[in-house]
Design a protein around this motif. Structure first.
Motif, PDB file in Angstrom:
ATOM      1  N   ILE A  62       0.867  -1.177   0.000  1.00 17.18           N
ATOM      2  CA  ILE A  62       0.000   0.000   0.000  1.00 17.18           C
ATOM      3  C   ILE A  62       0.906   1.229   0.000  1.00 17.18           C
ATOM      4  O   ILE A  62       1.755   1.377   0.874  1.00 17.18           O
ATOM      5  N   SER A  63       0.726   2.106  -0.984  1.00 16.43           N
ATOM      6  CA  SER A  63       1.496   3.353  -1.003  1.00 16.43           C
ATOM      7  C   SER A  63       0.584   4.478  -0.506  1.00 16.43           C
ATOM      8  O   SER A  63      -0.590   4.547  -0.864  1.00 16.43           O
ATOM      9  N   TYR A  64       1.157   5.315   0.329  1.00 13.08           N
ATOM     10  CA  TYR A  64       0.384   6.407   0.919  1.00 13.08           C
ATOM     11  C   TYR A  64       1.301   7.570   1.263  1.00 13.08           C
ATOM     12  O   TYR A  64       2.516   7.458   1.271  1.00 13.08           O
ATOM     13  N   GLU A  65       0.664   8.693   1.533  1.00 14.92           N
ATOM     14  CA  GLU A  65       1.388   9.901   1.935  1.00 14.92           C
ATOM     15  C   GLU A  65       0.529  10.630   2.953  1.00 14.92           C
ATOM     16  O   GLU A  65      -0.688  10.720   2.802  1.00 14.92           O
ATOM     17  N   CYS A  66       1.157  11.125   3.984  1.00 20.15           N
ATOM     18  CA  CYS A  66       0.454  11.843   5.037  1.00 20.15           C
ATOM     19  C   CYS A  66       0.896  13.307   4.996  1.00 20.15           C
ATOM     20  O   CYS A  66       2.059  13.613   5.226  1.00 20.15           O
ATOM     21  N   LYS A  67      -0.037  14.184   4.671  1.00 18.32           N
ATOM     22  CA  LYS A  67       0.228  15.621   4.647  1.00 18.32           C
ATOM     23  C   LYS A  67      -0.731  16.291   5.613  1.00 18.32           C
ATOM     24  O   LYS A  67      -1.947  16.126   5.496  1.00 18.32           O
ATOM     25  N   GLU A  68      -0.171  17.019   6.560  1.00 17.98           N
ATOM     26  CA  GLU A  68      -0.947  17.706   7.594  1.00 17.98           C
ATOM     27  C   GLU A  68      -1.900  16.731   8.263  1.00 17.98           C
ATOM     28  O   GLU A  68      -1.483  15.818   8.941  1.00 17.98           O
ATOM     29  N   ASP A  69      -3.196  16.869   8.040  1.00 19.33           N
ATOM     30  CA  ASP A  69      -4.176  16.007   8.703  1.00 19.33           C
ATOM     31  C   ASP A  69      -4.934  15.152   7.682  1.00 19.33           C
ATOM     32  O   ASP A  69      -6.075  14.768   7.907  1.00 19.33           O
ATOM     33  N   VAL A  70      -4.287  14.849   6.540  1.00 21.59           N
ATOM     34  CA  VAL A  70      -4.922  14.084   5.467  1.00 21.59           C
ATOM     35  C   VAL A  70      -4.022  12.912   5.085  1.00 21.59           C
ATOM     36  O   VAL A  70      -2.812  13.076   4.917  1.00 21.59           O
ATOM     37  N   LEU A  71      -4.622  11.734   4.955  1.00 18.65           N
ATOM     38  CA  LEU A  71      -3.898  10.542   4.502  1.00 18.65           C
ATOM     39  C   LEU A  71      -4.336  10.244   3.078  1.00 18.65           C
ATOM     40  O   LEU A  71      -5.511  10.001   2.824  1.00 18.65           O
ATOM     41  N   TYR A  72      -3.380  10.297   2.135  1.00 23.12           N
ATOM     42  CA  TYR A  72      -3.644  10.007   0.730  1.00 23.12           C
ATOM     43  C   TYR A  72      -3.221   8.574   0.438  1.00 23.12           C
ATOM     44  O   TYR A  72      -2.067   8.220   0.652  1.00 23.12           O
ATOM     45  N   LEU A  73      -4.148   7.756  -0.046  1.00 20.27           N
ATOM     46  CA  LEU A  73      -3.857   6.380  -0.443  1.00 20.27           C
ATOM     47  C   LEU A  73      -3.725   6.360  -1.961  1.00 20.27           C
ATOM     48  O   LEU A  73      -4.660   6.724  -2.671  1.00 20.27           O
ATOM     49  N   TYR A  74      -2.565   5.933  -2.461  1.00 21.91           N
ATOM     50  CA  TYR A  74      -2.304   6.002  -3.895  1.00 21.91           C
ATOM     51  C   TYR A  74      -2.564   4.687  -4.617  1.00 21.91           C
ATOM     52  O   TYR A  74      -3.441   4.593  -5.458  1.00 21.91           O
ATOM     53  N   VAL A  75      -1.764   3.667  -4.334  1.00 23.22           N
ATOM     54  CA  VAL A  75      -1.840   2.406  -5.067  1.00 23.22           C
ATOM     55  C   VAL A  75      -1.768   1.249  -4.080  1.00 23.22           C
ATOM     56  O   VAL A  75      -1.064   1.320  -3.075  1.00 23.22           O
ATOM     57  N   ILE A  76      -2.487   0.179  -4.393  1.00 20.34           N
ATOM     58  CA  ILE A  76      -2.377  -1.064  -3.641  1.00 20.34           C
ATOM     59  C   ILE A  76      -2.270  -2.188  -4.650  1.00 20.34           C
ATOM     60  O   ILE A  76      -2.866  -2.132  -5.720  1.00 20.34           O
ATOM     61  N   GLY A  77      -1.456  -3.189  -4.330  1.00 22.98           N
ATOM     62  CA  GLY A  77      -1.318  -4.322  -5.235  1.00 22.98           C
ATOM     63  C   GLY A  77      -0.129  -5.180  -4.871  1.00 22.98           C
ATOM     64  O   GLY A  77       0.528  -4.972  -3.859  1.00 22.98           O
ATOM     65  N   SER A  78       0.145  -6.146  -5.741  1.00 26.74           N
ATOM     66  CA  SER A  78       1.304  -7.009  -5.540  1.00 26.74           C
ATOM     67  C   SER A  78       2.557  -6.261  -5.997  1.00 26.74           C
ATOM     68  O   SER A  78       2.476  -5.198  -6.604  1.00 26.74           O
ATOM     69  N   HIS A  79       3.706  -6.836  -5.746  1.00 28.10           N
ATOM     70  CA  HIS A  79       4.969  -6.161  -6.040  1.00 28.10           C
ATOM     71  C   HIS A  79       5.196  -5.977  -7.538  1.00 28.10           C
ATOM     72  O   HIS A  79       5.864  -5.048  -7.964  1.00 28.10           O
ATOM     73  N   GLU A  80       4.600  -6.859  -8.345  1.00 29.18           N
ATOM     74  CA  GLU A  80       4.809  -6.808  -9.791  1.00 29.18           C
ATOM     75  C   GLU A  80       4.270  -5.499 -10.368  1.00 29.18           C
ATOM     76  O   GLU A  80       3.083  -5.191 -10.265  1.00 29.18           O
ATOM     77  N   ASN A  81       5.151  -4.713 -10.957  1.00 27.60           N
ATOM     78  CA  ASN A  81       4.839  -3.415 -11.579  1.00 27.60           C
ATOM     79  C   ASN A  81       4.268  -2.386 -10.596  1.00 27.60           C
ATOM     80  O   ASN A  81       3.728  -1.369 -11.012  1.00 27.60           O
ATOM     81  N   PHE A  82       4.389  -2.613  -9.311  1.00 24.86           N
ATOM     82  CA  PHE A  82       3.819  -1.707  -8.313  1.00 24.86           C
ATOM     83  C   PHE A  82       4.437  -0.313  -8.400  1.00 24.86           C
ATOM     84  O   PHE A  82       3.726   0.688  -8.477  1.00 24.86           O
ATOM     85  N   TYR A  83       5.765  -0.259  -8.392  1.00 25.44           N
ATOM     86  CA  TYR A  83       6.436   1.036  -8.395  1.00 25.44           C
ATOM     87  C   TYR A  83       6.284   1.747  -9.733  1.00 25.44           C
ATOM     88  O   TYR A  83       6.229   2.972  -9.793  1.00 25.44           O
ATOM     89  N   LYS A  84       6.170   0.984 -10.808  1.00 23.08           N
ATOM     90  CA  LYS A  84       5.944   1.565 -12.131  1.00 23.08           C
ATOM     91  C   LYS A  84       4.581   2.260 -12.163  1.00 23.08           C
ATOM     92  O   LYS A  84       4.454   3.392 -12.639  1.00 23.08           O
ATOM     93  N   LYS A  85       3.543   1.592 -11.628  1.00 21.98           N
ATOM     94  CA  LYS A  85       2.202   2.182 -11.562  1.00 21.98           C
ATOM     95  C   LYS A  85       2.188   3.401 -10.652  1.00 21.98           C
ATOM     96  O   LYS A  85       1.545   4.410 -10.966  1.00 21.98           O
ATOM     97  N   LEU A  86       2.908   3.313  -9.545  1.00 25.74           N
ATOM     98  CA  LEU A  86       2.945   4.418  -8.594  1.00 25.74           C
ATOM     99  C   LEU A  86       3.597   5.654  -9.208  1.00 25.74           C
ATOM    100  O   LEU A  86       3.081   6.758  -9.086  1.00 25.74           O
ATOM    101  N   LYS A  87       4.717   5.463  -9.897  1.00 30.73           N
ATOM    102  CA  LYS A  87       5.394   6.598 -10.530  1.00 30.73           C
ATOM    103  C   LYS A  87       4.510   7.237 -11.581  1.00 30.73           C
ATOM    104  O   LYS A  87       4.465   8.461 -11.716  1.00 30.73           O
ATOM    105  N   ARG A  88       3.786   6.416 -12.335  1.00 29.25           N
ATOM    106  CA  ARG A  88       2.888   6.934 -13.360  1.00 29.25           C
ATOM    107  C   ARG A  88       1.768   7.756 -12.737  1.00 29.25           C
ATOM    108  O   ARG A  88       1.358   8.791 -13.265  1.00 29.25           O
ATOM    109  N   LEU A  89       1.255   7.316 -11.599  1.00 27.64           N
ATOM    110  CA  LEU A  89       0.180   8.013 -10.913  1.00 27.64           C
ATOM    111  C   LEU A  89       0.661   9.343 -10.315  1.00 27.64           C
ATOM    112  O   LEU A  89      -0.048  10.338 -10.357  1.00 27.64           O
ATOM    113  N   ILE A  90       1.875   9.350  -9.786  1.00 32.36           N
ATOM    114  CA  ILE A  90       2.406  10.540  -9.124  1.00 32.36           C
ATOM    115  C   ILE A  90       2.698  11.664 -10.115  1.00 32.36           C
ATOM    116  O   ILE A  90       2.521  12.839  -9.806  1.00 32.36           O
ATOM    117  N   ARG A  91       3.139  11.313 -11.297  1.00 32.34           N
ATOM    118  CA  ARG A  91       3.476  12.356 -12.301  1.00 32.34           C
ATOM    119  C   ARG A  91       2.330  13.174 -12.637  1.00 32.34           C
ATOM    120  O   ARG A  91       1.552  13.740 -12.641  1.00 32.34           O
TER     121      ARG A  91
END
Length: 91
Positions: A62-91
């Motif tokens: 599960i990838s997430y980010e905590c800013k101030e008083d908000v928790l942002y959940l980005y991507v959840i999944g297996s390790h396969e292509n996880f970071y590739k999907k996350l980088k694509r989403l963040i851009r």
């Protein structure tokens, strides 16, 4: 603390079996209780944390980010292509 989930996160959860959906809710609750539980990433993913858990002997991330008083959940999944999907989403 407020919770904001990406469409990719919500779609994965919706397509998952009911038992996995409950486990995802439990893991998100753990993250809400202690936002520093995940591993902090560097370089391209600076500021984002990744929390790992197992369900039926499968590893999920599960990838997430905590800013101030908000928790942002980005991507959840297996390790396969996880970071590739996350980088694509963040851009």
């Amino acid at each position: 603390m407020r919770l904001i989930a990406s469409n990719r996160f919500l779609k994965f959860k919706k397509k998952s079996p009911p038992r996995l959906q409950l486990e995802i809710d439990n893991q998100v609750q753990k993250i809400l209780e202690n936002p520093n539980i995940g591993v902090l990433k560097k370089e391209d993913l600076k500021g984002i944390r990744v929390y790992k858990f197992t369900f039926n002997s499968h590893l999920f991330l599960i990838s997430y980010e905590c800013k101030e008083d908000v928790l942002y959940l980005y991507v959840i999944g297996s390790h396969e292509n996880f970071y590739k999907k996350l980088k694509r989403l963040i851009r």
